[in-house]
Design an enzyme around this catalytic site. Structure first.
Site, short mmCIF file in Angstrom:
data_model
loop_
_atom_site.label_atom_id
_atom_site.label_comp_id
_atom_site.label_asym_id
_atom_site.label_seq_id
_atom_site.Cartn_x
_atom_site.Cartn_y
_atom_site.Cartn_z
N HIS A 81 0.84 -1.20 0.00
CA HIS A 81 0.00 0.00 0.00
C HIS A 81 0.88 1.25 0.00
O HIS A 81 1.98 1.25 0.54
CB HIS A 81 -0.98 0.00 1.18
CG HIS A 81 -0.36 0.01 2.55
ND1 HIS A 81 0.08 1.15 3.17
CD2 HIS A 81 -0.14 -1.00 3.43
CE1 HIS A 81 0.54 0.87 4.37
NE2 HIS A 81 0.43 -0.43 4.55
N ASP A 83 -0.10 4.34 1.10
CA ASP A 83 -0.47 5.34 2.09
C ASP A 83 0.22 5.10 3.42
O ASP A 83 0.74 4.01 3.69
CB ASP A 83 -1.99 5.37 2.29
CG ASP A 83 -2.55 4.02 2.75
OD1 ASP A 83 -2.09 2.99 2.22
OD2 ASP A 83 -3.43 4.01 3.61
N ASP A 113 6.35 0.94 6.82
CA ASP A 113 4.90 0.71 6.69
C ASP A 113 4.31 1.74 5.74
O ASP A 113 3.67 2.69 6.17
CB ASP A 113 4.25 0.80 8.07
CG ASP A 113 2.80 0.34 8.05
OD1 ASP A 113 2.41 -0.38 7.11
OD2 ASP A 113 2.06 0.71 8.98
N GLU A 145 -5.03 1.68 2.56
CA GLU A 145 -5.01 0.50 3.42
C GLU A 145 -5.20 0.87 4.89
O GLU A 145 -5.82 0.13 5.66
CB GLU A 145 -3.69 -0.27 3.23
CG GLU A 145 -3.61 -1.61 3.95
CD GLU A 145 -3.07 -1.54 5.37
OE1 GLU A 145 -3.12 -2.56 6.08
OE2 GLU A 145 -2.60 -0.45 5.79
N GLU A 146 -4.65 2.02 5.28
CA GLU A 146 -4.65 2.40 6.69
C GLU A 146 -6.02 2.83 7.21
O GLU A 146 -6.20 2.98 8.41
CB GLU A 146 -3.64 3.52 6.93
CG GLU A 146 -2.18 3.16 6.63
CD GLU A 146 -1.60 2.16 7.61
OE1 GLU A 146 -2.34 1.67 8.48
OE2 GLU A 146 -0.40 1.85 7.49
N GLU A 170 4.13 -6.15 3.87
CA GLU A 170 4.00 -5.49 5.18
C GLU A 170 5.20 -5.86 6.06
O GLU A 170 5.83 -6.91 5.87
CB GLU A 170 2.70 -5.93 5.86
CG GLU A 170 1.44 -5.42 5.21
CD GLU A 170 1.08 -4.01 5.66
OE1 GLU A 170 1.89 -3.35 6.35
OE2 GLU A 170 -0.03 -3.56 5.29
N HIS A 357 3.36 2.65 12.76
CA HIS A 357 2.45 3.59 13.44
C HIS A 357 3.11 4.25 14.65
O HIS A 357 2.41 4.75 15.54
CB HIS A 357 1.15 2.90 13.87
CG HIS A 357 0.39 2.28 12.75
ND1 HIS A 357 -0.91 1.82 12.89
CD2 HIS A 357 0.71 2.02 11.45
CE1 HIS A 357 -1.34 1.32 11.74
NE2 HIS A 357 -0.36 1.43 10.85
#
Length: 386
Positions: A81, A83, A113, A145-146, A170, A357
């Site tokens: 992903h 984003d 990520d 995705e997030e 990931e 994150h």
């Protein structure tokens, strides 16, 4: 133009990190991923890939990219992903959009990520001899995705996308992940009837009714432990978290409305439909006594649990290449949506989920060469002749 025209690995990493591509439910944070998509397409075309870019039907300004090289059916799909999550500048010691090398780490938002994964893919592809490619290679870059996972939900819009195998990059420290839990965020709203507290018969107290619902859900949590326990997961049962509750407005008024927000993470084998049936059952008696008093609202579309059979060819190869046993994890990814393409699917990529994150997100530089070698072995095993 050829692979020699590609920027260096560090420069690709640097350029990807420099482009904000945040997904957020708060509009002031949310940004388009189009510039990341366009940059990836430019680099992939230098390597001989044909690129197709689709704007999402569900979200304007968000895009998916599919790049293909090689004729025929099947092949290997490498997916990630584009984003990132939002960031709190006050908690970062570095500029989130400047790739900073310090302490044998590369710091930057998306370094693991997971925009950095695309730099790994591009570098490995440029190192391999394209003339020896024997099966199709596809690179998929998704949006959002997030938050919504809408990018992964729309991949079927790409025509003739039927890979044999799919690897989602990931951050797993390059350990294969063959299973993960799903994710649902739901609201249970009880609509009662307000009235003066001096006479309970004047109203219907939504807090009291919610107490009944919570009691029923607590019993369901215990049922989950015994019916669906799976020792492959560090948290072996489906989880249900009561994350937010609010009802009423004053002590001397009968509460007319009460809301409970809950987070549910099902194991493989517990379907989204079955979970909704459980939630409806928890409110069934109230609905019968007070028709129309219960609303069940999804905060986002549910993400199903994912499982690839541990003895599948892809998992076994990934275990051999990584020299580590495939694992099951508690977080969720786009894997269940990509598995619907009919391919063997697993999650395996650079960096640690512990940094995802987090402020000062980073990639350990000592892992760069080993990661590139493992990706190279996976690609050579499926898509290149000796």
């Amino acid at each position: 133009m050829n692979a020699q025209s590609l920027p260096s690995f560090f420069s690709m990493y640097q350029q990807l990190i420099a482009i904000p591509s945040i997904s957020a439910t708060v509009p002031k944070w949310d940004t388009s991923n189009k510039k990341v998509i366009d940059l990836l397409a430019e680099w992939l075309e230098l390597l001989g890939f044909e690129c197709e870019i689709n704007e999402l039907k569900s979200q304007q300004g968000k895009y998916n990219l599919l790049a293909r090289r090689g004729a025929g059916s099947g092949g290997l799909l490498l997916s990630g992903h584009t984003d990132t999550v939002p960031y709190d500048a006050s908690r970062w010691n570095f500029d989130p959009f400047t790739l900073t090398e310090k302490n044998n780490r590369w710091y930057g938002l998306g370094s693991i990520d997971m925009k950095g994964f695309f730099a790994f893919v591009l570098q490995v592809l440029s190192d391999l001899d394209a003339s020896k490619q024997s099966r199709p290679i596809m690179v998929l870059a998704t949006a959002d995705e997030e938050t919504t996972m809408n990018g992964a939900r729309e991949v079927s819009r790409f025509a003739n996308l039927h890979p044999d195998y799919c690897i989602i990059g990931e951050p797993t420290d390059m350990r294969p992940v063959y299973a993960h839990k799903g994710h649902m965020s739901e609201v249970i709203r009880i609509i009662g009837r307000s009235g003066h507290s001096s006479d309970p018969a004047l109203g219907i107290n939504a807090i009291e009714l919610m107490h009944e619902v919570i009691s029923s859900l607590m019993k369901l949590k215990e049922e989950f432990k015994h019916k669906y326990s799976n020792s492959s997961f560090t948290v072996p049962q489906p989880t249900m978290n009561f994350g937010h509750i609010h009802g009423g407005d004053n002590a001397n008024r009968i509460c007319g409305c009460c809301e409970l927000h809950l987070d549910v993470r099902p194991l493989p084998g517990l379907s989204v439909d079955e979970l909704y049936a459980h939630l409806h059952k928890a409110t069934e008696s109230i609905q019968k006594r007070y028709p129309g008093s219960v609303e069940l609202i999804s905060l986002h579309h549910p993400v199903p649990a994912f499982e690839q059979t541990p003895d599948s060819a892809l998992v076994q190869l990934a275990e051999k290449v990584s020299q580590s046993q495939a694992q099951a994890v508690n977080y969720c990814t786009e894997a269940p949506f990509l598995q619907e393409l009919g391919c063997e699917t697993l999650v395996m990529g650079p960096g640690s989920i512990k940094q995802a994150h987090q402020p000062d997100e980073y990639l350990l530089t000592e892992t760069i060469e080993p990661t590139q070698e493992k990706l190279k072995k996976l690609l050579k095993s499926y898509c290149f002749s000796d």
